[in-house]
Motif scaffolding. Structure first.
Motif, mmCIF file in Angstrom:
data_model
loop_
_atom_site.group_PDB
_atom_site.id
_atom_site.type_symbol
_atom_site.label_atom_id
_atom_site.label_comp_id
_atom_site.label_asym_id
_atom_site.label_seq_id
_atom_site.Cartn_x
_atom_site.Cartn_y
_atom_site.Cartn_z
ATOM 1 N N TYR A 1 0.859 -1.191 0.000
ATOM 2 C CA TYR A 1 0.000 0.000 0.000
ATOM 3 C C TYR A 1 0.895 1.241 0.000
ATOM 4 N N GLN B 1 -8.806 4.283 3.403
ATOM 5 C CA GLN B 1 -8.964 3.232 2.397
ATOM 6 C C GLN B 1 -7.684 3.013 1.597
ATOM 7 N N ARG B 2 -6.749 3.957 1.650
ATOM 8 C CA ARG B 2 -5.462 3.782 0.973
ATOM 9 C C ARG B 2 -4.498 2.924 1.794
ATOM 10 N N ALA C 1 -9.539 -6.942 5.678
ATOM 11 C CA ALA C 1 -9.921 -5.946 4.681
ATOM 12 C C ALA C 1 -11.421 -5.719 4.731
ATOM 13 N N ALA C 2 -11.866 -4.565 4.231
ATOM 14 C CA ALA C 2 -13.285 -4.241 4.217
ATOM 15 C C ALA C 2 -14.052 -5.317 3.451
ATOM 16 N N GLU D 1 -8.234 9.438 4.352
ATOM 17 C CA GLU D 1 -8.273 8.387 3.333
ATOM 18 C C GLU D 1 -7.724 7.053 3.844
#
Length: 243
Positions: free
Chosen positions: A41, A109-110, A231-232, A107
């Motif tokens: 990531y 989500q990054r 993870a989502a 953010e």
């Protein structure tokens, strides 16, 4: 190159272009875990809990990450003066146990990797569980890297500190033996993996040789551990034992 980009790439505080001080063996384990996460990531946010005047940003910067230092207000004022915030580097004045610092992560989500060297061992067990749980809930796909003393070493540290605290920066309140690492996953169903981060250099060097020849040293050596979050959208396991 803009002024902002130039400031981020230079040595901290404009102190020149000399090399930064190389971290010790434990610090190298933290750095290795963060680099491994950034390889997956590259635009993640690195949250450095209790960093003080640490310079991890300059060691680990890949040109794309964001860095968030979370320190107590009195320390934050000194850090901002000596290491001013930059375009991708910010200081948040919060206690580690004040979970409002999580809102400063932009953010998520990054990707988010939280580092906590010397932090969790100085929290009471309920605060450790709460921190693990809130990070697991708020940072899907993220990770948290921490160090902890095995219980025999924790007892020695308490004895060495004495009633007045001695030279230790704070009381050691939480310890964990290697065999107990799986229990950390019980803090939240979104914790999907817990592992010890092994030596980065000289795995067969003098320190490792001594540890193998004298097993008692392994029971006294601080552990560096990485906790990974689901993870989502990924399935979560049922909660079990807690740390």
């Amino acid at each position: 190159m803009t002024d902002s980009e130039r400031t981020e790439s230079e040595a901290p505080g404009g102190w020149g272009a000399g090399p930064l001080r190389e971290p010790g063996a434990r610090g190298r384990r933290f750095d290795a875990a963060v680099r491994d996460y950034l390889a997956r990531y590259p635009e993640a946010t690195v949250v450095a809990l209790g960093e003080g005047l640490g310079t991890g940003f300059w060691r680990l910067d890949n040109g794309r990450l964001n860095w968030l230092t979370v320190v107590a207000p009195e320390t934050a004022a000194v850090r901002r003066m000596l290491l001013p915030d930059g375009a991708r580097r910010r200081t948040v004045a919060r206690a580690v146990t004040d979970h409002r610092w999580l809102a400063a992560v932009r953010e998520p989500q990054r990707g988010v990797v939280v580092t906590a060297p010397g932090v969790l061992m100085r929290l009471p067990p309920p605060a450790v569980r709460a921190l693990l749980a809130v990070c697991a809930e708020r940072f899907p796909g993220g990770a948290l890297v921490f160090d902890v003393l095995p219980r025999p070493a924790m007892a020695l540290a308490r004895r060495a500190a004495g009633p007045g605290g001695g030279r230790w920066p704070g009381p050691v309140r939480w310890g964990l033996n290697r065999a107990e690492l799986p229990r950390v996953a019980g803090a939240h169903p979104a914790i999907v993996a817990v592992r010890e981060v092994g030596p980065v250099r000289a795995p067969h060097g003098p320190a490792e040789w001594l540890r193998r020849r004298m097993p008692v040293l392994g029971a006294l050596t601080p552990l560096v551990c990485e906790v990974r979050f689901a993870a989502a959208g990924s399935p979560r396991r049922a909660s079990s034992a807690v740390c």
